[in-house]
Design an enzyme around this catalytic site. Structure first.
Site, mmCIF file in Angstrom:
data_model
loop_
_atom_site.group_PDB
_atom_site.id
_atom_site.type_symbol
_atom_site.label_atom_id
_atom_site.label_comp_id
_atom_site.label_asym_id
_atom_site.label_seq_id
_atom_site.Cartn_x
_atom_site.Cartn_y
_atom_site.Cartn_z
ATOM 1 N N GLU A 167 58.070 18.315 69.651
ATOM 2 C CA GLU A 167 57.429 17.084 70.130
ATOM 3 C C GLU A 167 56.020 17.029 69.561
ATOM 4 O OE1 GLU A 167 57.456 17.243 74.415
ATOM 5 O OE2 GLU A 167 59.632 17.486 74.482
ATOM 6 N N GLY A 225 55.129 22.105 68.861
ATOM 7 C CA GLY A 225 55.893 22.548 67.697
ATOM 8 C C GLY A 225 55.915 24.069 67.692
ATOM 9 N N GLU A 252 61.264 26.105 61.700
ATOM 10 C CA GLU A 252 61.835 27.263 62.403
ATOM 11 C C GLU A 252 60.782 28.365 62.569
ATOM 12 O OE1 GLU A 252 65.938 28.115 61.712
ATOM 13 O OE2 GLU A 252 66.335 26.081 61.013
HETATM 14 C C1 LIG Z 1 61.167 18.525 57.494
HETATM 15 C C2 LIG Z 1 61.097 19.108 58.873
HETATM 16 C C3 LIG Z 1 62.268 19.298 59.583
HETATM 17 C C4 LIG Z 1 62.207 19.758 60.911
HETATM 18 N N1 LIG Z 1 63.376 19.847 61.633
HETATM 19 C C5 LIG Z 1 63.287 20.100 62.978
HETATM 20 C C6 LIG Z 1 64.457 20.009 63.806
HETATM 21 O O1 LIG Z 1 65.567 19.745 63.345
HETATM 22 N N2 LIG Z 1 64.314 20.192 65.134
HETATM 23 C C7 LIG Z 1 63.120 20.494 65.703
HETATM 24 O O2 LIG Z 1 63.059 20.640 66.925
HETATM 25 N N3 LIG Z 1 61.994 20.618 64.943
HETATM 26 C C8 LIG Z 1 62.059 20.409 63.595
HETATM 27 N N4 LIG Z 1 60.927 20.489 62.816
HETATM 28 C C9 LIG Z 1 59.663 20.843 63.443
HETATM 29 C C10 LIG Z 1 59.106 22.190 62.972
HETATM 30 O O3 LIG Z 1 59.828 23.255 63.523
HETATM 31 C C11 LIG Z 1 57.613 22.213 63.354
HETATM 32 O O4 LIG Z 1 56.974 21.244 62.536
HETATM 33 C C12 LIG Z 1 56.969 23.552 63.170
HETATM 34 O O5 LIG Z 1 57.473 24.499 64.100
HETATM 35 C C13 LIG Z 1 55.437 23.506 63.311
HETATM 36 O O6 LIG Z 1 55.059 22.813 64.447
HETATM 37 P P1 LIG Z 1 53.998 21.606 64.331
HETATM 38 O O7 LIG Z 1 54.435 20.714 63.241
HETATM 39 O O8 LIG Z 1 53.797 21.036 65.688
HETATM 40 O O9 LIG Z 1 52.649 22.297 63.838
HETATM 41 P P2 LIG Z 1 51.584 23.089 64.723
HETATM 42 O O10 LIG Z 1 52.293 23.973 65.688
HETATM 43 O O11 LIG Z 1 50.583 22.142 65.259
HETATM 44 O O12 LIG Z 1 50.893 24.017 63.630
HETATM 45 C C14 LIG Z 1 49.779 23.632 62.854
HETATM 46 C C15 LIG Z 1 49.115 24.900 62.326
HETATM 47 O O13 LIG Z 1 48.613 25.689 63.419
HETATM 48 C C16 LIG Z 1 49.131 26.996 63.364
HETATM 49 N N5 LIG Z 1 49.331 27.494 64.726
HETATM 50 C C17 LIG Z 1 49.918 26.850 65.765
HETATM 51 N N6 LIG Z 1 49.913 27.645 66.852
HETATM 52 C C18 LIG Z 1 49.301 28.801 66.497
HETATM 53 C C19 LIG Z 1 48.981 30.014 67.174
HETATM 54 N N7 LIG Z 1 49.313 30.216 68.452
HETATM 55 N N8 LIG Z 1 48.343 30.993 66.496
HETATM 56 C C20 LIG Z 1 48.029 30.821 65.184
HETATM 57 N N9 LIG Z 1 48.291 29.700 64.492
HETATM 58 C C21 LIG Z 1 48.936 28.709 65.134
HETATM 59 C C22 LIG Z 1 50.474 26.825 62.639
HETATM 60 O O14 LIG Z 1 50.918 28.062 62.088
HETATM 61 C C23 LIG Z 1 50.098 25.813 61.576
HETATM 62 O O15 LIG Z 1 49.462 26.439 60.512
HETATM 63 C C24 LIG Z 1 60.967 20.088 61.480
HETATM 64 C C25 LIG Z 1 59.789 19.924 60.744
HETATM 65 C C26 LIG Z 1 59.851 19.433 59.463
HETATM 66 C C27 LIG Z 1 58.564 19.236 58.721
#
Ligand SMILES: Cc1cc2nc3c(=O)[nH]c(=O)nc-3n(C[C@H](O)[C@H](O)[C@H](O)COP(=O)(O)OP(=O)(O)OC[C@H]3O[C@@H](n4cnc5c(N)ncnc54)[C@H](O)[C@@H]3O)c2cc1C
Length: 387
Positions: A127, A131, A365
């Site tokens: 959401e 993520g 993932e």
């Molecule tokens: C093409 C694509 C397909 C996808 N398919 C799916 C799907 O089928 N189903 C689904 O549910 N999701 C899906 N996703 C979502 C994907 O799993 C998330 O985008 C991913 O886990 C990262 O979450 P976020 O985008 O919210 O980034 P964020 O979590 O906001 O991360 C941004 C940055 O902050 C860093 N960060 C965040 N938290 C921490 C922490 N605690 N400590 C250190 N660093 C941190 C991250 O490593 C990253 O560098 C997909 C995403 C994409 C782009």
């Protein structure tokens, strides 16, 4: 023990290799240009059982275990990653929630059409604002008599535009001492209140589609609650994702192998001042680093899959394999562009596509940072338990 003998698996693997190299590789430019996997390739994949290769045979799948899954993924990684993505959620993150946590009734209702490809299932966890930390998700499921009403917003959901079924993670209560308060529901895409947004415009993996999915007072019966328990959702998500990480690592190895093969072929033939660039030792050094990365990644992913199947390590090894292999594929793809010089920057040259395709593997993932957190905290916690 896998349901599939070594002999039968060898046949499945060679058919998949043939499909990838003879049917898909020649169509890569078309997939890229149309942002779509052609219907005839989709049908071929269905006929080969690829929509259900990791679904147990009892429910109509091929029944491969994770050791076999990674060998298949290495083959599938060799071409446009969109082709794998088309059936990746059925076999992986979405399908495995049902296989591992569904009730018998839920499995018999959904797994056969998922395995045949008649139904595409999507995994709806992420959401805005949840993520890397899915425990922070806000989608709500409220009891209404014997039904549930689901409301919330999911984003980046792979295969959402073609899905018939969403595996939706939703909060039934705030997190407390008993757990994360997250359940998982089976929501048909045609249920009233489900809205799939137009597909996202992405950096790469053309032909693989993601979209936002909104849920507004979506009514589902109690039978849609996976495993019949409100407390399974978080564990189901983490288990499915951990297994998926080994698969993604293998995909990265396949993509890196292709980048290496393209680089070797180019270096052996392209010339500067009538000398093949592959005769330059600095180019050879780049090829050597690529080859070393591919061999290390392949060995690691095979070991991680073996440990998963033996139930020796289902936490640290999957994250370590995903971290190493996806970072390795990024470096190998970058070197591949470098070896190709200016040509490597041009659309239509395979390494340019690979460079963009593999970038995603470090994000979804679980990002590389999240893998490091899982590995590091897992090691420290294990030591503290012993102390
Ligand atoms: C093409 C694509 C397909 C996808 N398919 C799916 C799907 O089928 N189903 C689904 O549910 N999701 C899906 N996703 C979502 C994907 O799993 C998330 O985008 C991913 O886990 C990262 O979450 P976020 O985008 O919210 O980034 P964020 O979590 O906001 O991360 C941004 C940055 O902050 C860093 N960060 C965040 N938290 C921490 C922490 N605690 N400590 C250190 N660093 C941190 C991250 O490593 C990253 O560098 C997909 C995403 C994409 C782009």
């Amino acid at each position: 023990m896998s349901e599939v003998s070594d002999e039968d698996f060898a046949e499945i693997l060679s058919q998949t290799r043939r499909f990838v190299r003879s049917s898909v590789v020649p169509r890569e430019a078309e997939i890229l240009a149309d942002d779509r996997v052609p219907d005839d390739l989709r049908e071929q994949a269905k006929a080969m059982g690829l929509f259900g290769y990791a679904i147990p045979q009892q429910w109509g799948g091929l029944g491969l275990d994770l050791r076999q899954d990674v060998e298949l993924a290495i083959e599938l990684g060799y071409t446009s990653l969109a082709v794998r993505s088309m059936f990746g959620t059925n076999n992986g993150i979405a399908g495995q929630v049902l296989v591992g946590f569904g009730t018998e009734e839920q499995k018999s209702r959904w797994l056969a059409p998922i395995a045949s490809g008649e139904v595409v299932a999507s995994f709806a966890l992420t959401e805005p604002g949840a993520g890397s930390n899915p425990a922070g998700l806000l989608t709500q499921a409220l009891r209404d008599g014997s039904d549930w009403l689901i409301t919330g917003q999911k984003r980046f959901i792979t295969n959402a535009p073609t899905a018939e079924l969403f595996i939706v993670f939703a909060r039934t209560r705030p997190a407390d001492d008993q757990g994360a308060g997250i359940a998982v529901f089976l929501v048909p895409a045609d249920a009233s209140g489900v809205v799939v947004s137009p597909k996202d415009a992405k950096m790469g993996q053309e032909g693989a589609w993601t979209a936002d999915v909104g849920f507004t007072d979506v009514r589902v019966p109690d039978a849609a609650l996976v495993g019949g328990s409100e407390d399974l959702g978080y564990r189901a998500a983490l288990t499915s994702l951990a297994r998926g990480r080994v698969h993604i690592a293998a995909l990265a190895v396949g993509a890196a192998q292709r980048a290496l093969d393209e680089s070797v072929a180019y270096a052996a033939t392209a010339t500067q001042g009538s000398t093949p660039i592959g005769n330059f030792q600095l180019v050879q050094a780049m090829l050597a680093d690529q080859q070393t990365g591919v061999l290390a990644g392949r060995a690691m992913v095979r070991d991680a899959a073996r440990m998963w199947v033996a139930d020796e390590d289902r936490r640290i090894a999957p994250s370590a394999a995903k971290l190493f292999c996806t970072e390795m594929a990024g470096k190998v793809a970058d070197l591949a562009v470098q070896i190709h010089g200016g040509s490597g920057y041009m659309r239509g040259v395979p390494v340019e596509r690979i460079y963009r395709d593999v970038r995603l593997l470090r994000l979804y993932e679980g990002t590389s940072e999240i893998q490091r957190l899982i590995i590091g905290s897992g090691l420290v916690k294990a030591a503290q338990r012993k102390a």
